[in-house]
Design a protein around this motif. Sequence first.
Motif, PDB file in Angstrom:
ATOM      1  N   ASP A  58      59.649  10.993 -27.222  1.00 34.75           N
ATOM      2  CA  ASP A  58      58.751   9.874 -26.914  1.00 34.75           C
ATOM      3  C   ASP A  58      59.356   8.555 -27.376  1.00 34.75           C
ATOM      4  OD1 ASP A  58      56.601  11.425 -25.960  1.00 34.75           O
ATOM      5  OD2 ASP A  58      55.973  11.877 -28.014  1.00 34.75           O
ATOM      6  N   PHE A  59      59.073   7.508 -26.654  1.00 33.42           N
ATOM      7  CA  PHE A  59      59.225   6.163 -27.198  1.00 33.42           C
ATOM      8  C   PHE A  59      57.928   5.863 -27.937  1.00 33.42           C
ATOM      9  CE2 PHE A  59      62.321   5.572 -23.736  1.00 33.42           C
ATOM     10  CZ  PHE A  59      63.334   4.932 -24.441  1.00 33.42           C
ATOM     11  N   TYR A  88      43.867  11.470  -6.755  1.00 30.74           N
ATOM     12  CA  TYR A  88      44.381  10.299  -7.497  1.00 30.74           C
ATOM     13  C   TYR A  88      45.851  10.098  -7.193  1.00 30.74           C
ATOM     14  CZ  TYR A  88      47.486   9.156 -11.466  1.00 30.74           C
ATOM     15  OH  TYR A  88      48.531   8.714 -12.242  1.00 30.74           O
ATOM     16  N   PHE A  89      46.267   8.851  -7.148  1.00 31.06           N
ATOM     17  CA  PHE A  89      47.706   8.586  -7.213  1.00 31.06           C
ATOM     18  C   PHE A  89      47.927   7.300  -7.987  1.00 31.06           C
ATOM     19  CE2 PHE A  89      49.397   5.098  -4.515  1.00 31.06           C
ATOM     20  CZ  PHE A  89      48.223   4.647  -3.927  1.00 31.06           C
ATOM     21  N   GLN A  90      49.174   7.124  -8.391  1.00 33.15           N
ATOM     22  CA  GLN A  90      49.535   5.908  -9.101  1.00 33.15           C
ATOM     23  C   GLN A  90      51.049   5.743  -8.997  1.00 33.15           C
ATOM     24  OE1 GLN A  90      48.959   3.971 -13.563  1.00 33.15           O
ATOM     25  NE2 GLN A  90      48.681   6.136 -13.321  1.00 33.15           N
ATOM     26  N   ILE A  91      51.468   4.555  -8.684  1.00 30.92           N
ATOM     27  CA  ILE A  91      52.894   4.270  -8.741  1.00 30.92           C
ATOM     28  C   ILE A  91      53.118   3.664 -10.120  1.00 30.92           C
ATOM     29  CG2 ILE A  91      54.760   2.887  -7.744  1.00 30.92           C
ATOM     30  CD1 ILE A  91      53.559   3.540  -5.033  1.00 30.92           C
ATOM     31  N   VAL A  92      53.769   4.433 -10.972  1.00 28.91           N
ATOM     32  CA  VAL A  92      53.620   4.173 -12.406  1.00 28.91           C
ATOM     33  C   VAL A  92      54.936   4.320 -13.158  1.00 28.91           C
ATOM     34  CG1 VAL A  92      52.964   6.602 -12.810  1.00 28.91           C
ATOM     35  CG2 VAL A  92      52.218   4.853 -14.422  1.00 28.91           C
ATOM     36  N   LYS A  93      55.078   3.503 -14.165  1.00 26.89           N
ATOM     37  CA  LYS A  93      56.238   3.603 -15.046  1.00 26.89           C
ATOM     38  C   LYS A  93      56.052   4.769 -16.019  1.00 26.89           C
ATOM     39  CE  LYS A  93      59.421   0.584 -14.350  1.00 26.89           C
ATOM     40  NZ  LYS A  93      59.594  -0.715 -14.951  1.00 26.89           N
ATOM     41  N   CYS A  94      57.112   5.512 -16.233  1.00 28.49           N
ATOM     42  CA  CYS A  94      57.110   6.580 -17.231  1.00 28.49           C
ATOM     43  C   CYS A  94      58.280   6.321 -18.175  1.00 28.49           C
ATOM     44  CB  CYS A  94      57.299   7.934 -16.569  1.00 28.49           C
ATOM     45  SG  CYS A  94      56.005   8.300 -15.391  1.00 28.49           S
ATOM     46  N   PHE A  95      58.152   6.800 -19.398  1.00 31.26           N
ATOM     47  CA  PHE A  95      59.140   6.459 -20.419  1.00 31.26           C
ATOM     48  C   PHE A  95      59.646   7.736 -21.087  1.00 31.26           C
ATOM     49  CE2 PHE A  95      55.945   3.269 -19.818  1.00 31.26           C
ATOM     50  CZ  PHE A  95      56.651   2.083 -19.714  1.00 31.26           C
ATOM     51  N   ARG A  96      60.926   7.958 -21.045  1.00 33.88           N
ATOM     52  CA  ARG A  96      61.468   9.161 -21.697  1.00 33.88           C
ATOM     53  C   ARG A  96      62.717   8.780 -22.473  1.00 33.88           C
ATOM     54  NH1 ARG A  96      60.221  13.722 -16.935  1.00 33.88           N
ATOM     55  NH2 ARG A  96      58.111  12.959 -16.652  1.00 33.88           N
ATOM     56  N   ASP A  97      62.671   9.085 -23.749  1.00 35.79           N
ATOM     57  CA  ASP A  97      63.801   8.749 -24.604  1.00 35.79           C
ATOM     58  C   ASP A  97      64.754   9.932 -24.624  1.00 35.79           C
ATOM     59  OD1 ASP A  97      65.562   7.801 -26.417  1.00 35.79           O
ATOM     60  OD2 ASP A  97      64.173   7.761 -28.121  1.00 35.79           O
ATOM     61  N   GLU A  98      65.670   9.950 -23.661  1.00 32.45           N
ATOM     62  CA  GLU A  98      66.640  11.046 -23.641  1.00 32.45           C
ATOM     63  C   GLU A  98      68.029  10.454 -23.516  1.00 32.45           C
ATOM     64  OE1 GLU A  98      65.369  13.622 -20.483  1.00 32.45           O
ATOM     65  OE2 GLU A  98      64.951  11.975 -19.160  1.00 32.45           O
ATOM     66  N   ASP A  99      69.005  11.275 -23.872  1.00 30.24           N
ATOM     67  CA  ASP A  99      70.367  10.797 -23.713  1.00 30.24           C
ATOM     68  C   ASP A  99      70.577  10.536 -22.242  1.00 30.24           C
ATOM     69  OD1 ASP A  99      70.771  11.033 -26.376  1.00 30.24           O
ATOM     70  OD2 ASP A  99      71.468  13.108 -26.239  1.00 30.24           O
TER      71      ASP A  99
END
Length: 584
Positions: free
Chosen positions: A178-179, A212-223
Amino acid sequence: MYRSQTCGQLRSSDINKEVILSGWVQKVRDKGFMIWADLRDRYGITQLIFDEERTSKEIMDQAKSLGREFVIQIQGKVIERSSKNPNMPTGDIEILVTNLVILNKALLPPFTIEDQTDGGEDIRMKYRYLDIRRNPVKNNLIFRHKVTMEVRKYLSDQAFIEVETPYLIKSTPEGARDFVVPSRMNEGQFYALPQSPQTFKQLLMVGGMDKYFQIVKCFRDEDLRADRQPEFTQIDCEMAFVEQEDILHVFEGLTRHLLKEIKGIEIGDFPRMTYDDAMQKYGNDKPDIRFGMEFGELNAVAQHKDFAIFNDAELVVGIAVPGGAAYTRKEIDALIDWVKRPQVGAKGMVYAKYNEDGSFKSSVDKFYDEKDLSLWAEATNAKPGDLICVLSGETHKTRTQLSALRMELAQRLGLRNKDEFAPLWVVDFPLLELDEETGHYHAMHHPFTSPKPGQLELLDSDPGAVKANAYDLVLNGNEIGGGSIRIHDKETQATMFRHLGFTEEEAKSQFGFLMDAFQYGAPPHGGLAFGLDRLVAILGGQETIRDFIAFPKNNSGRDVMIDAPAFIDDAQLKELNLKLDIQS
Ligand code: ASP
């Protein structure tokens, strides 16, 4: 009024019109008594002409001072161009300038604002706002907008509602780190940025939103492996009262709609393949099916001789490389070196040439005769003129290695045609995946995925064998989306958490809200998410998602334009009750 028309608009039918244009100076050609300048905006380029005989001295002087990327406004008359440029939409006309206002001067840009620029990636990222003025980047952003609008249109027409969900939330396990964001008002506590809106969209189903739908930012802290971004965009969807078939139907429809509207391509029913078949035939859960080269398992026809390497292997598997029998010894040695690179990890490669005349020549002629090799050819579907490449070892590893070789060879052979689109549903994914390092199982999709009906019991006896109603949409060898039918009752969800190694307390503290919600009438539901960045890049016929993101991050997760991430000052740290513990 800054402009009466855009720089892409005027044609010969506009000749004699008085116009006002605003834009950036692309280039200036100064012949002394005459000056030409190209004026550019988002819509195109229009040629301006300043002529000593017809333009005032003052304006002539001003025109001489223009530099690249100056922002100007001009007034003038549309006239016919003496030397027309058929390659430009505005190439029949030019503007005889009668008035010029310099709206803003500009420093010389650090790279040329041309389709083929002299600027390397790093400098273009640092000055991304200049890069965006270039057609290739600008057009990609416009292309992305078109795709996004079509998605919204299609889903909205199907009664989906776009609902925003919060960014400051709590961990949503999608397999990455997670961020986190420290909370000033809640001392010592942190929000996590969503790896996806997974739990919220499920709660929306409990809330009765149904589609439901959403055009959405997702955040993943990966290499950041090749072509990933720490923040990326999903087309995130969820539906209630649906089975897997309903979901595949809707999103196959969406994909078909996009291919038709954006690419003008009509595609029939998408093929489907089980995860097990994909692994067996392509060694990969996102096979590129634009070309063949399917795996042929050779255990039955290669383990009856004295060749210990094959006899000791769990799996002996090969592919037929079209035309490969013509490869020289050197070329084949290079292929062997390629599979032995650490990134691929094979110990070696056995090969057999299936010559045009029907004879065979292999690297293991000592052990296998023509009869044996003809059975290899049958199993790998090799034709005369092909090269059969064979790897062996532990099943999963060997498949992965051969898959890498298959993709590499297809690339070299030009079989990955970017104008061809081959979608595929991969279905029946395993529910759990064994982490070889820890020896623990974790959710292959995410912990909210439901086992297939009747398979819950298997969780205790044979966890690796449990299948889920989980599916991926694959396009040209890329996973562009994935989802599942969810668990919608508290008991199953609790069982699932237990199997994933959560204690009851941990499950309650992290996901109590969801399990509570399941007690208040949760409908059966499921959904999926498409990766918008990748989908757009593939539809746009390009490789890197960065090219379709206005302000992307580099491979170290940095935004080199705004120089983030950055240190914060002591006062801010104090306010957040944070102390840094870093070795300088
Ligand atoms: N949340 C999932 C993901 O981000 C998609 C889904 O299951 O709907 O991959």
